[in-house]
Write a protein that holds these residues in place. Structure first.
Motif, PDB file in Angstrom:
ATOM      1  N   ALA A  57       0.805  -1.220   0.000  1.00 27.25           N
ATOM      2  CA  ALA A  57       0.000   0.000   0.000  1.00 27.25           C
ATOM      3  C   ALA A  57       0.839   1.271   0.000  1.00 27.25           C
ATOM      4  N   LEU A  58       1.969   1.237   0.686  1.00 27.44           N
ATOM      5  CA  LEU A  58       2.717   2.476   0.883  1.00 27.44           C
ATOM      6  C   LEU A  58       4.123   2.458   0.321  1.00 27.44           C
ATOM      7  N   ASN A  64       2.523   6.320  -4.341  1.00 26.08           N
ATOM      8  CA  ASN A  64       1.407   6.311  -3.398  1.00 26.08           C
ATOM      9  C   ASN A  64       1.426   7.505  -2.447  1.00 26.08           C
ATOM     10  N   LYS A  65       2.080   8.577  -2.808  1.00 22.77           N
ATOM     11  CA  LYS A  65       2.150   9.762  -1.951  1.00 22.77           C
ATOM     12  C   LYS A  65       0.767  10.338  -1.682  1.00 22.77           C
ATOM     13  N   GLU A  66      -0.142  10.147  -2.595  1.00 24.18           N
ATOM     14  CA  GLU A  66      -1.496  10.690  -2.419  1.00 24.18           C
ATOM     15  C   GLU A  66      -2.267   9.970  -1.318  1.00 24.18           C
ATOM     16  N   PHE A  67      -1.752   8.860  -0.821  1.00 27.46           N
ATOM     17  CA  PHE A  67      -2.424   8.122   0.246  1.00 27.46           C
ATOM     18  C   PHE A  67      -2.639   9.021   1.458  1.00 27.46           C
ATOM     19  N   LYS A  99      -4.479  12.008   8.997  1.00 26.54           N
ATOM     20  CA  LYS A  99      -4.176  10.730   8.367  1.00 26.54           C
ATOM     21  C   LYS A  99      -2.689  10.406   8.515  1.00 26.54           C
ATOM     22  N   LEU A 102      -1.120   7.111  10.378  1.00 24.70           N
ATOM     23  CA  LEU A 102      -0.163   6.247   9.697  1.00 24.70           C
ATOM     24  C   LEU A 102       1.118   6.098  10.525  1.00 24.70           C
TER      25      LEU A 102
END
Length: 91
Positions: free
Chosen positions: A49-50, A55-58, A65, A69
């Motif tokens: 996922a990361l 995936n910076k927009e996660f 958020k 995380l």
């Protein structure tokens, strides 16, 4: 010492419930084996996922958020600190 694997595949090798390199418990009961499997899934999932730089927009610009995380990653790091080397693991 495992240089041929990376990412989720590395996590699945290191934390698998049958012959892990690092174990979170003795894996003597079904519950302990399930816990080991679940932890393997968490570590693999984080990588999937990361782990990708795309995936910076996660998290984006969401401080709440980001804090959540950080807390989750901290939980994984503390669990890793408590894990034990399985001396019988296959190379």
């Amino acid at each position: 010492g495992i240089h041929e694997l990376d990412g989720a595949e590395l996590m699945q090798h290191v934390f698998n419930e049958k012959d892990p390199v690092l174990q979170f418990n003795k894996r003597e009961t079904e519950s302990e084996r399930s816990n080991q499997h679940g932890m393997m899934c968490l570590y693999s999932g984080v990588i999937l996922a990361l782990g990708n730089p795309g995936n910076k927009e996660f998290v984006g610009n969401d401080p709440e958020k980001a804090l959540e995380l950080i807390a989750f990653i901290s939980l994984l790091a503390k669990s890793l600190d408590k894990s034990q080397l399985n001396k019988q693991a296959s190379p």
